[in-house]
Design an enzyme around this catalytic site. Structure first.
Site, PDB file in Angstrom:
ATOM      1  N   GLU A   3       1.010  -1.241   0.061  1.00  0.00           N
ATOM      2  CA  GLU A   3      -0.004  -0.090  -0.109  1.00  0.00           C
ATOM      3  C   GLU A   3       0.881   1.238   0.069  1.00  0.00           C
ATOM      4  OE1 GLU A   3      -3.276  -0.142   0.031  1.00  0.00           O
ATOM      5  OE2 GLU A   3      -3.899  -2.012   0.042  1.00  0.00           O
TER       6      GLU A   3
ATOM      7  N   CYS B  50      -2.186   9.549   2.802  1.00  0.00           N
ATOM      8  CA  CYS B  50      -1.569   9.036   1.465  1.00  0.00           C
ATOM      9  C   CYS B  50      -2.696   9.147   0.212  1.00  0.00           C
ATOM     10  CB  CYS B  50      -1.667   7.634   1.718  1.00  0.00           C
ATOM     11  SG  CYS B  50      -3.026   6.698   2.107  1.00  0.00           S
TER      12      CYS B  50
END
Ligand code: NAD
Length: 474
Positions: free
Chosen positions: A226, A260
């Protein structure tokens, strides 16, 4: 049990690998004993996580304030609350996810019954970053535990208060023979990565993602990565600019931009650029007052190193700072900042920003914005603001990103049935909801055949009648 072929390795508690081999061997033995497979055990772990979050909400919020200056509402919503929602969803559905899934059988496989059986992988390693340090450790852990695995959990050393709370509380609420929290930084993580895991789930930067994948290759361990990148937001001239301004500023200032999936930069049709910039500037004042440093609703940069990185990005970009731009090193504060028309080759536009700085790039058309996105690495998320369904579909259809949100940003994450993950350099694999459960499961294919009838069609000696028949059905 599947591991009997491997020779048990000697334990080197004091060797160069530190205690990690012993820890992982212990977890593997625990896994092979079979306890973690039962639904009751899995439930108990997830209930333990929920109880921990409920009993110690204040501890988590305080740690988030210490590490990131998190406003209380953001600490609760984005870490504690988001974790509770996902874990509760998993608890509700995991029994169904764990059941064998029926599969169809073609004529050539008949008679027979086919099913896909989710089975736990073994020992999973979860490595978390500092920006949402609770959520990004607990959610992958919950998925791994729901799937019946043992877990080594490695919180980020960059958010030390959160790391300490997690390391203190998790063993109290979870089965400490099957779940181990290891604190530490690069040397410890490097040594942990030398061990053989059955899955590695890493959240963090793309550069370290490469390190993790290289280490995993040694043992042919599958990875979920990720990662990050620059997530663009496209604003078409027909967008609702009031709503866009509110949502874009929210996405860029939540956790002081250290998200993010934050909207890294804007691509705005030139005809509405100035109006949007004025509106966003006004929204910053509306949210945080004349001096955001004094606002209770605005967080801080995680440490001085990251603040220096961000102030560095604000030098030499060739654009115009229309609001913000100021920093206070002692307070780890960086003002919400809007930079109009920076040089697209400057570090501000080539590196992931990960802070409350919003570059605004003018484009002549939505098609130019699409080209701009496609000229760059595939992002983790892409956002589009427009009232036109055709424009939205064109943007979604002609770009690739891990996920996308229409007329908002970030919030696609809260839908458990939407797999969350990147594409290309923004990551591989995904989680949340059943996707997370499947990530930590092996989906084993099983075909069950009756012993009768036993037609000799496939057996030698091959003959012309067999060939004729086979050619008819294939
Ligand atoms: P970080 O510095 O906390 O590193 C993440 C983890 O990797 C930590 O546990 C750390 O100990 C470990 N690590 C760091 N360097 C290492 C090395 N050389 N070898 C082995 N392990 C190492 O976090 P970060 O990397 O600064 O995180 C920010 C990045 O993460 C951004 O790019 C952001 O976009 C990305 N991110 C992605 C997601 C997502 O869900 N896709 C979520 C959050 C953050």
């Amino acid at each position: 049990m599947t591991d009997t072929a491997s020779t048990p390795l000697p334990v080197h508690a004091d060797g160069p690998e530190g205690p990690y081999r012993e820890i992982v061997d212990g977890l593997r033995a625990e896994f092979r004993a079979g306890r973690t497979r039962s639904m009751a055990w899995r439930r108990a772990q997830l209930e333990g996580l929920l109880a921990m979050l409920n009993d110690h909400e204040d501890d988590f919020v305080r740690a988030l304030q210490e590490d990131l200056g998190r406003p209380v509402l953001e600490a609760f919503t984005a870490d504690v609350g988001a974790s509770k929602q996902e874990i509760a969803h998993t608890l509700k559905h995991m029994e169904r996810w764990a059941k064998p899934r029926r599969a169809g059988v073609p004529l050539t496989g008949l008679p027979g019954r086919a099913r896909v059986v989710p089975e736990p992988l073994g020992v999973a390693l979860v490595i978390a970053p500092w920006n949402y340090p609770i959520q990004l450790l607990l959610l992958p852990m919950a998925a791994a535990l729901a799937a019946g695995n043992c877990v080594v959990a490695k919180p980020s050393e960059v958010s030390p208060a959160c790391s300490a709370v997690l390391a203190r509380l998790i063993p109290r609420y979870l089965d400490d023979k099957a779940v181990v929290v290891i604190e530490g930084g690069v040397p410890e993580t490097t040594a942990i990565l030398e061990q053989r895991f059955d899955h590695i789930f890493y959240t963090g930067s793309t550069d370290v993602g490469r390190v993790v994948m290289r280490a995993a290759a040694e043992h042919l361990t599958p990875v979920t990565l990720e990662l990050g990148g620059k997530s663009p937001t496209i604003v078409a001239a027909d967008a609702d600019l009031d709503v866009a301004a509110h949502r874009i500023v929210w996405g860029k200032t939540l956790n002081a931009g250290q998200t993010c999936v934050a909207n890294d930069y804007l691509l705005v049709e030139a005809s509405v650029r100035d109006v949007l910039v004025d509106k966003m500037t006004a929204v910053i004042g509306e949210y945080f007052g004349a001096d955001p440093q004094r606002s209770d609703s605005f967080g801080r940069i995680v440490n001085e190193r990251h603040l220096a990185r961000l102030t560095g990005l604000l030098e030499g970009h060739g654009g115009t700072i229309v609001t913000g731009g100021t920093a206070d090193v002692e307070d780890r504060y960086l003002a919400p900042t809007i930079v109009v028309d920076p040089d697209v080759d400057s570090p501000l536009m080539t590196q992931e920003i990960f802070g409350p700085v919003l570059p605004v790039i003018s484009v002549e058309s939505v098609d130019d914005a699409i080209d701009f996105v496609n000229d760059r690495p595939k992002p983790l998320a892409l956002y589009v603001y427009s009232r036109s369904k055709e424009t939205v579909e064109r943007v979604l259809g002609q770009t690739s990103s891990g996920g996308a949100c229409v007329n908002h940003g970030i919030v696609h994450l809260i839908v458990p049935d939407l797999p969350f993950g990147g594409v290309g350099p923004s990551g591989m694999g995904a989680y949340h909801g059943q996707t997370g459960f499947d990530t930590f499961s092996h989906l084993k294919s099983v075909l069950e055949k009756p012993t009768k009838p036993d037609p000799p069609l496939l057996y030698a000696p091959y003959s012309s009648w067999k060939e004729k028949l086979i050619r008819k059905v294939l």
